[in-house]
Design a protein around this motif. Sequence first.
Motif, mmCIF file in Angstrom:
data_model
loop_
_atom_site.group_PDB
_atom_site.id
_atom_site.type_symbol
_atom_site.label_atom_id
_atom_site.label_comp_id
_atom_site.label_asym_id
_atom_site.label_seq_id
_atom_site.Cartn_x
_atom_site.Cartn_y
_atom_site.Cartn_z
ATOM 1 N N ASP A 46 0.799 -1.225 0.000
ATOM 2 C CA ASP A 46 0.000 0.000 0.000
ATOM 3 C C ASP A 46 0.832 1.276 0.000
ATOM 4 O OD1 ASP A 46 -3.087 -0.533 0.396
ATOM 5 O OD2 ASP A 46 -2.043 -2.077 1.525
ATOM 6 N N ASP A 47 1.776 1.404 0.937
ATOM 7 C CA ASP A 47 2.504 2.666 1.061
ATOM 8 C C ASP A 47 3.346 2.960 -0.173
ATOM 9 O OD1 ASP A 47 4.123 0.511 1.635
ATOM 10 O OD2 ASP A 47 5.202 1.475 3.282
ATOM 11 N N LYS A 48 4.018 1.934 -0.695
ATOM 12 C CA LYS A 48 4.846 2.155 -1.887
ATOM 13 C C LYS A 48 3.988 2.407 -3.124
ATOM 14 C CE LYS A 48 9.010 -0.262 -0.385
ATOM 15 N NZ LYS A 48 9.984 -1.357 -0.651
ATOM 16 N N THR B 282 3.193 6.102 -3.090
ATOM 17 C CA THR B 282 4.357 6.922 -3.440
ATOM 18 C C THR B 282 4.623 6.897 -4.939
ATOM 19 O OG1 THR B 282 5.363 6.513 -1.278
ATOM 20 C CG2 THR B 282 6.825 7.254 -3.044
ATOM 21 N N ASN C 228 -6.917 0.365 -2.131
ATOM 22 C CA ASN C 228 -5.956 -0.147 -1.154
ATOM 23 C C ASN C 228 -6.358 -1.532 -0.639
ATOM 24 O OD1 ASN C 228 -7.810 0.067 1.040
ATOM 25 N ND2 ASN C 228 -7.340 2.243 1.239
ATOM 26 N N THR D 71 -6.209 -2.217 2.877
ATOM 27 C CA THR D 71 -6.064 -1.987 4.319
ATOM 28 C C THR D 71 -7.332 -2.308 5.105
ATOM 29 O OG1 THR D 71 -6.656 0.342 4.001
ATOM 30 C CG2 THR D 71 -4.313 -0.208 3.970
#
Length: 341
Positions: free
Chosen positions: A117-119, A122, A136, A138
């Motif tokens: 998710d985080d990458k 970005t 996502n 999450t």
Amino acid sequence: MRKILYFIGLGTFILSCAPQKNVKTSSYRPKPTTTQPKTVVKTPTTEKIKPQITNDRGVEFFTTNIADPTKNDNTISYGSIVSAKPTGYKVVKTYFPAIAQNFRQRYLILHYTALPDDKSITVLTQQAVSAHYLVNNTGDNEIYQLVDENKRSYHAGVSSWRADKNLNDTSIGIEIVNAGYTADSIGKRLFVPFNDAQIRKVAALAKDIITRYQIPATNVLAHSDIAPTRKQDPGPLFPWKKLYDEYQIGMWYDEATKQSYYDLATVDFAAKYNEPSFIFNVQTQLQKFGYGVEPGGKWDDATKKTIEAFQYHFRPQNYDGIMDAETWAILQALIQKYPVK
């Protein structure tokens, strides 16, 4: 007797000498007919009153369709109306909108990120690649919008489907957070399954986009469909049949039609498999359905990858890139159900 004759002669003389009055000779003259102009009854024309443009704090919107939806024309603006502001002149909307218009958004393309998710966030917001939406993994109820639907996002790259190319121009891209695949010891790709809650998000989002922009089933595609020699996403574990069955999203074949083609194909399918004419026909049929493969009569790498992409979408139980009888039957059933118009 002479007296009588005298008086008769005298009377005749007097009459002949008397002043004559002008006697008009009456002759028939038809009365000229005058054709009276017909009174034309004008039917009052009721000009169609167009719905008003909505103005919200100086921002204009037009949220009504006055065009013909059977021609795929649509005047609805899902965002604000963007207008020119030429210096010294005033742009007015006296005749807005014209009915001959439709949406730029004609395709919906689905991807996986091959990142957590985080990458994914970005890369899709800070680098030279993007998508309109990111779904996502999450477990919440949020879907991230990254690009305005009226703008091009950089998600499709070099791509084609049927007569269209460069699908960034005409599509909306949805990226789904998913790890993609790893390769085993013999190089076979092992794909990571999708989360059920995440698929429900994808389905709700896709359904909304498809409905608003009238996107046909033939234009709801995988990245691997429009770029089969370069891409594998969203892969064979993406549940295309579930989306078709439960949400009426995308394409799927009819089982009975597929079975009838399968029964015909099994007769001498293996015997003619390596004949150039058979290979050429396979390539032509893939191209007819929509894939950007060039017929050449050889089992080249591009053809193998195109068959593999087709199997990812429509025959995920076996995605070896080989055109067997079942894959052929599915392809024929789809061509019959979704002909090029």
